[in-house]
Write a protein that holds these residues in place. Structure first.
Motif, PDB file in Angstrom:
ATOM      1  N   ARG A   3       5.184  34.065 -15.917  1.00  0.00           N
ATOM      2  CA  ARG A   3       5.612  33.704 -17.276  1.00  0.00           C
ATOM      3  C   ARG A   3       4.431  33.094 -18.018  1.00  0.00           C
ATOM      4  O   ARG A   3       3.544  32.497 -17.395  1.00  0.00           O
ATOM      5  CB  ARG A   3       6.751  32.685 -17.228  1.00  0.00           C
ATOM      6  CG  ARG A   3       7.999  33.170 -16.488  1.00  0.00           C
ATOM      7  CD  ARG A   3       8.568  34.406 -17.176  1.00  0.00           C
ATOM      8  NE  ARG A   3       9.762  34.890 -16.519  1.00  0.00           N
ATOM      9  CZ  ARG A   3      11.003  34.602 -16.904  1.00  0.00           C
ATOM     10  NH1 ARG A   3      11.217  33.804 -17.913  1.00  0.00           N
ATOM     11  NH2 ARG A   3      12.031  35.091 -16.253  1.00  0.00           N
ATOM     12  N   VAL A  33       3.049  30.662 -13.461  1.00  0.00           N
ATOM     13  CA  VAL A  33       3.081  30.449 -14.910  1.00  0.00           C
ATOM     14  C   VAL A  33       1.636  30.413 -15.395  1.00  0.00           C
ATOM     15  O   VAL A  33       0.813  29.676 -14.864  1.00  0.00           O
ATOM     16  CB  VAL A  33       3.782  29.122 -15.270  1.00  0.00           C
ATOM     17  CG1 VAL A  33       3.757  28.891 -16.779  1.00  0.00           C
ATOM     18  CG2 VAL A  33       5.235  29.139 -14.765  1.00  0.00           C
ATOM     19  N   THR A  58       6.962  33.148 -22.982  1.00  0.00           N
ATOM     20  CA  THR A  58       8.303  32.619 -22.674  1.00  0.00           C
ATOM     21  C   THR A  58       8.507  31.284 -23.381  1.00  0.00           C
ATOM     22  O   THR A  58       9.621  30.950 -23.789  1.00  0.00           O
ATOM     23  CB  THR A  58       8.456  32.423 -21.149  1.00  0.00           C
ATOM     24  OG1 THR A  58       8.274  33.692 -20.529  1.00  0.00           O
ATOM     25  CG2 THR A  58       9.822  31.871 -20.786  1.00  0.00           C
ATOM     26  N   LYS A  94      13.253  31.728 -27.067  1.00  0.00           N
ATOM     27  CA  LYS A  94      12.075  31.224 -26.352  1.00  0.00           C
ATOM     28  C   LYS A  94      12.232  29.716 -26.201  1.00  0.00           C
ATOM     29  O   LYS A  94      12.930  29.067 -26.990  1.00  0.00           O
ATOM     30  CB  LYS A  94      10.785  31.476 -27.151  1.00  0.00           C
ATOM     31  CG  LYS A  94      10.332  32.915 -27.228  1.00  0.00           C
ATOM     32  CD  LYS A  94       8.990  32.974 -27.939  1.00  0.00           C
ATOM     33  CE  LYS A  94       8.570  34.394 -28.275  1.00  0.00           C
ATOM     34  NZ  LYS A  94       8.406  35.270 -27.122  1.00  0.00           N
ATOM     35  N   ALA A 188      10.055  27.359 -17.976  1.00  0.00           N
ATOM     36  CA  ALA A 188       9.660  28.742 -18.272  1.00  0.00           C
ATOM     37  C   ALA A 188       9.764  29.608 -17.024  1.00  0.00           C
ATOM     38  O   ALA A 188      10.203  30.753 -17.073  1.00  0.00           O
ATOM     39  CB  ALA A 188       8.235  28.767 -18.831  1.00  0.00           C
ATOM     40  N   HIS A 189       9.375  29.028 -15.878  1.00  0.00           N
ATOM     41  CA  HIS A 189       9.386  29.777 -14.621  1.00  0.00           C
ATOM     42  C   HIS A 189      10.793  30.298 -14.299  1.00  0.00           C
ATOM     43  O   HIS A 189      10.973  31.445 -13.883  1.00  0.00           O
ATOM     44  CB  HIS A 189       8.884  28.891 -13.494  1.00  0.00           C
ATOM     45  CG  HIS A 189       8.914  29.547 -12.159  1.00  0.00           C
ATOM     46  ND1 HIS A 189       8.382  30.782 -11.921  1.00  0.00           N
ATOM     47  CD2 HIS A 189       9.434  29.143 -10.961  1.00  0.00           C
ATOM     48  CE1 HIS A 189       8.574  31.129 -10.686  1.00  0.00           C
ATOM     49  NE2 HIS A 189       9.206  30.152 -10.060  1.00  0.00           N
TER      50      HIS A 189
END
Ligand SMILES: Cc1cc2nc3c(=O)[nH]c(=O)nc-3n(C[C@H](O)[C@H](O)[C@H](O)COP(=O)(O)O)c2cc1C
Length: 194
Positions: A3, A33, A58, A94, A188-189
């Motif tokens: 990401r 990430v 992301t 997002k 985000a991950h």
């Protein structure tokens, strides 16, 4: 799956740039990430490559110094340029987060974070706050505490106005910024947009 977390910031004199670098260090601590750092100067042209990087990220972390109780004019220009994305809700779902740095302990800098929260909401993004209790707020506390400025919405830093960016913001504010970067990267991950 890797990401991407993008950090987009402005810094007139380098202090907020140090805070941005600390956020990036925090992002890079999380496996799978990647971190892309952009400045608003990379994004003045509507066709700049950086916009596509933001479109594919992301998460986007917004950062600005506090100038006259607001995001800087350069940051505001970038925020207005995002209206093209807003029209299409291209950044909907997002992750968003933010940070700011100012000369005074207070300096009205919370207003900058409100501006970023509003920007994120207009885009349909999902705001991730700092996720830390306030430090430096008890008899046993100290300015060396994490989140010494007691923010909830995002990472705050304070830089003495007679010192250059090599000397401030202090380590506690930089560690607070690293925490924000790590936290955004962790979200985000595992992020699965609806
Ligand atoms: C035009 C201007 C307006 C500023 N307004 C504020 C303010 O409202 N509150 C504050 O605490 N500091 C204010 N400052 C101080 C900056 O926030 C501070 O010097 C900060 O570290 C600058 O970050 P930078 O080096 O990333 O530009 C202002 C500085 C400038 C140049």
């Amino acid at each position: 799956m890797t990401r991407t977390v993008c950090i987009v910031h402005h810094s007139g004199f380098g202090h907020t740039a140090r805070q941005a670098a600390a956020v990036a260090d925090g992002v890079r601590e999380v496996d799978h990430v990647e971190c892309v750092e952009l400045t608003v100067e990379d994004l003045t042209d509507a066709d700049a490559h950086g916009w596509r990087t933001l479109d594919h990220a992301t998460a986007i972390v917004f950062g600005s110094p506090t100038y006259m109780g607001s995001a800087s004019a350069a940051m505001k220009r970038f925020m207005e340029l995002t209206s093209e994305r807003w029209l299409e809700q291209k950044w909907a779902n997002k992750i968003a987060a933010g940070f700011t740095n100012s000369g005074s302990q207070n300096g009205d800098k919370q207003n900058v974070l409100f501006e970023f929260v509003t920007l994120a909401a207009q885009h349909g993004m999902v705001w991730v706050g700092l996720g830390l209790l306030p430090g430096n707020n008890s008899s046993g506390g100290s300015p060396a505490d994490l989140n010494r400025l007691g923010s909830s919405l995002g990472a705050m830093a304070q830089s003495d106005i007679d010192q250059g960016p090599d000397d401030c913001p202090p380590e506690s504010d930089l560690e607070t910024a690293r925490h924000l970067g790590r936290r955004v990267a962790q979200f985000a991950h595992g992020w699965s947009a609806p």
